[in-house]
Write a protein that holds these residues in place. Structure first.
Motif, PDB file in Angstrom:
ATOM      1  N   SER B  75       0.841  -1.200   0.000  1.00 37.11           N
ATOM      2  CA  SER B  75       0.000   0.000   0.000  1.00 37.11           C
ATOM      3  C   SER B  75       0.879   1.254   0.000  1.00 37.11           C
ATOM      4  CB  SER B  75      -0.880  -0.017   1.246  1.00 37.11           C
ATOM      5  OG  SER B  75      -0.059   0.081   2.397  1.00 37.11           O
ATOM      6  N   GLN B 102      -3.681  -2.905   0.572  1.00 38.71           N
ATOM      7  CA  GLN B 102      -4.314  -1.685   1.102  1.00 38.71           C
ATOM      8  C   GLN B 102      -4.431  -1.865   2.606  1.00 38.71           C
ATOM      9  OE1 GLN B 102      -4.874   1.389   1.510  1.00 38.71           O
ATOM     10  NE2 GLN B 102      -5.923   1.722  -0.455  1.00 38.71           N
ATOM     11  N   VAL B 103      -4.546  -0.775   3.336  1.00 37.80           N
ATOM     12  CA  VAL B 103      -4.732  -0.897   4.795  1.00 37.80           C
ATOM     13  C   VAL B 103      -6.040  -1.651   5.057  1.00 37.80           C
ATOM     14  CG1 VAL B 103      -3.433   1.213   5.219  1.00 37.80           C
ATOM     15  CG2 VAL B 103      -5.935   1.333   5.001  1.00 37.80           C
ATOM     16  N   LEU B 108      -9.531   2.320   6.579  1.00 33.69           N
ATOM     17  CA  LEU B 108      -9.668   3.085   5.329  1.00 33.69           C
ATOM     18  C   LEU B 108     -10.277   4.459   5.610  1.00 33.69           C
ATOM     19  CD1 LEU B 108     -11.009   0.584   2.615  1.00 33.69           C
ATOM     20  CD2 LEU B 108      -8.942   1.989   2.457  1.00 33.69           C
ATOM     21  N   SER B 112      -4.482   6.487   7.510  1.00 31.71           N
ATOM     22  CA  SER B 112      -3.711   5.510   8.264  1.00 31.71           C
ATOM     23  C   SER B 112      -2.305   5.390   7.688  1.00 31.71           C
ATOM     24  CB  SER B 112      -4.402   4.148   8.189  1.00 31.71           C
ATOM     25  OG  SER B 112      -5.752   4.299   8.553  1.00 31.71           O
ATOM     26  N   GLU B 115      -1.500   4.531   3.947  1.00 29.03           N
ATOM     27  CA  GLU B 115      -2.768   4.490   3.223  1.00 29.03           C
ATOM     28  C   GLU B 115      -2.736   5.510   2.092  1.00 29.03           C
ATOM     29  OE1 GLU B 115      -6.337   5.753   5.286  1.00 29.03           O
ATOM     30  OE2 GLU B 115      -7.596   5.317   3.546  1.00 29.03           O
TER      31      GLU B 115
END
Lengths: 75, 552
Positions: B75, B102-103, B108, B112, B115
């Motif tokens: 990510s 992705q986180v 989301l 984060s 992110e």
């Protein structure tokens, strides 16, 4: 010139970003935009386009290519 | 059966026939790499030094094989590092499937750690992209991604997968084979016949072949049409290799740095048959003066290309291979030797000095030693145009270059991908010193995987193409294009445990190349050339392509 773009699209926000993104990149302006859920997976999208010296057919050809645009026409 | 999301990704890749992945691990893809540990017999995972290198490598893999290239990245920065590689593939219609971690979904939209909204970032540079929202969707998304990347006009697809989906469990049922994308409707018969008539009555036709010919695997059909109707073939940068260059009908490169006779032939022609090409500004120069007296047939699978940059008389939207076949079947056999000889008479009489350490002589010698069936991979700039002008490329997927985006730093990564995909072939990486510096970190990957790539490094101590424009169009105001000689490339090669050789004349070059071949080890062959050596012909930007500067 103003023309109304009408499309049947997937009921996701992504498609709105794709369609508005290509409209912006091709140099068109928008007078109004409206998207409404039609069925569980589908939505109706209506955009009033405003433009000068441009081919709306070129824009339509681009929009037609997206996987999440099912039908598109100019009214 | 139940699998984790990570296992589902790998099973889906197996199902698509994937056996090579280029990538780089990171926090969000730890579960994916953990699963890969168990699948090490199914995949060769090539660990690059940077995600950009991984995407370029997947691109080189795809361009040299015709299969989709696959890439993993984490990510945030991992994902943003893929952007230039994805855009490069997008502009040249190269099929890629890029997986980014992705986180977790619970994080989301909270800024984060690591992110980034990579689907939003890549909307304009992917054919399609997905943020996976539930494990149930994962198999169908991956299958659709491959279908999208490989069907119609090819292109890159990105799938962004939150970390918690990699670890969630879901149902997965193996599907045995790749499902075909939707078929393109055949070209309308009436339109086809009109195009046939236009070809039959044409006295001075030219085929303007683009990368679409290679993407469609339509070289045999192009050959049939060109041969039967005696139509010469001009190449864009992307189509080099689609028509054998030693054939009398081959005109080679057209456009800004096209051959004089090729540009003049296009300008004088009465019919242009554009095949899988998009009338790029680097080819047509200026729209209204490109082939001003010609009618235009445009064959393309992508309807949005037809009429985009140039109005056409015969729009043939459809599969390039089928359409060429139909045209080749229907056109009359013709002798056009007068047209062909008049084109030949336009060619300049070049007096090559046989001993000069010139780009033409360097490339001819390199090809003679390395072999004309090697895969040539270039960076971007003067050396790229010299390669396009002087290298003989007789078969498709043997000339890999960033045409549309013009990505400096593309070549080394792409060479890695091409060599991994074609272990039995020689890969000749042609670079300039400017481009080489951009991603030469990937020499570590070359070393790690013991890839015998030969880098032909044209060192002129400057950013040569921009410098040439400054020379010609900015009154020699050389702003920031001087690189000086502050890097010892031979020491750089040895730091990566690779071989290096420096050449200042053809004899040294010959020796260096023979040594490189026999060592079967990656070698950087640095050719010291004069920075005043330009690329000619050059059509000044925005001018018609018959308006060429042929030298200083």
């Amino acid at each position: 010139m103003e023309k109304l773009l009408v499309a049947k699209v997937s009921n996701e926000i992504d498609v709105l970003m794709r369609v508005s993104g290509i409209i912006r990149r091709k140099g068109f302006s928008m007078k109004s935009i409206h998207m409404e859920q039609a069925t569980e997976n589908q939505a109706n999208l209506k955009i009033m386009l405003s433009y000068q010296d441009k081919s709306v057919d070129q824009l339509m050809n681009q929009i037609k290519k997206y996987n999440d645009v099912y039908e598109v026409s100019i009214v | 059966m139940e699998y984790t999301g990570a296992e589902i990704v790998l099973n889906c890749l197996k199902e698509q026939g994937v056996n090579t992945i280029f990538g780089y691990p990171g926090g969000a893809v730890i579960p994916l790499y953990d699963a890969l540990f168990n699948y090490h017999q199914d995949f060769l995972h090539v660990l690059t030094c940077h995600e950009q290198g991984a995407v370029h490598a997947a691109d080189g893999y795809a361009r040299s094989t015709g299969k989709a290239g696959v890439c993993f990245a984490t990510s945030g920065p991992g994902a943003t590092n893929t952007v230039t590689g994805i855009a490069t593939a997008y502009m040249d219609s190269v099929p890629l499937v890029v997986f980014t971690g992705q986180v977790p979904q619970s994080l989301l939209g909270r800024d984060s750690f690591q992110e980034i909204d990579i689907t939003a970032v890549t909307f304009p540079i992917t054919k399609y992209n997905y943020l996976v929202k539930s494990i149930e969707d994962l198999p169908s998304i991956i299958r659709e991604a491959f279908r999208t990347a490989m069907s119609g006009r090819k292109g890159p697809v990105l799938i962004d997968i939150p970390k918690n989906i990699f670890t969630a469990k879901g149902e997965y049922i193996t599907i045995s084979m790749f499902t075909e994308g939707k078929k393109t409707a055949p070209v309308d018969d009436n339109l086809l016949w009109e195009a046939v008539k236009a070809i039959d009555v044409s006295k001075k036709p030219v085929i303007y072949a683009g990368g679409g010919v290679i993407h469609a695997g339509a070289e045999p059909e192009l050959w049939e049409l060109a041969k039967k109707a005696s139509i010469p073939v001009a190449n864009t940068l992307m189509s080099l290799g689609c028509f054998p260059m030693n054939h009398p009908l081959s005109l080679g490169l057209v456009g800004m740095h096209g051959h004089k006779e090729t540009n003049l032939a296009v300008t004088e022609s009465d019919l242009i048959i554009a095949v899988g090409a998009r009338f790029s500004d680097r080819v047509i120069g200026t729209k209204d003066k490109f082939a001003p007296g010609a009618r235009i047939i445009h064959i393309d699978i992508d309807g949005s290309e037809i009429g985009k940059n140039k109005e056409v008389d015969f729009p043939l939207e459809g599969n390039v291979k089928d359409t060429l076949k139909a045209l080749a079947d229907k056109v009359c056999e013709k002798d056009r030797s007068r047209w062909l000889s008049s084109i030949r008479s336009l060619a300049p009489k070049v007096k090559q000095q046989p001993d000069a350490f010139s780009p033409a002589n360097i490339l001819a010698l390199a090809q003679r030693i390395v072999g004309t069936d090697s895969i040539i991979v270039t960076e971007v700039g003067q050396h790229q145009m010299w390669a396009a002008q002087y290298c003989r490329v007789d078969s498709p997927r043997r000339f890999l270059t960033s045409g549309g985006l013009g990505t400096m730093g593309y070549g080394l990564g792409a060479s890695i991908g091409a060599q991994i995909a074609n272990p039995d072939k020689k890969v000749l990486h042609i670079a300039g010193d400017g481009s080489f510096r951009m991603n030469c970190n990937e020499l570590a990957t070359v070393s790690k995987y013991r890839l015998p790539i030969i880098t032909l490094l044209f060192n002129n101590g400057s950013l040569g193409m921009v410098r040439q424009w400054q020379d010609l169009f900015q009154e020699k105001r050389y702003s920031q294009t001087d690189l000086t000689d502050d890097v010892d490339y031979m020491k750089l090669a040895s730091a990566y445990r690779l071989n290096g050789a420096k050449a200042e004349n053809l004899a040294q070059l010959r020796e260096a190349l023979f040594k490189a071949i026999s060592s079967e080890k990656a070698t950087i062959v640095e050719c010291m050339i004069d920075k005043e050596t330009g690329v000619y012909p050059i059509v000044p930007p925005g001018m018609p392509i018959d308006n060429m500067l042929t030298g200083r």
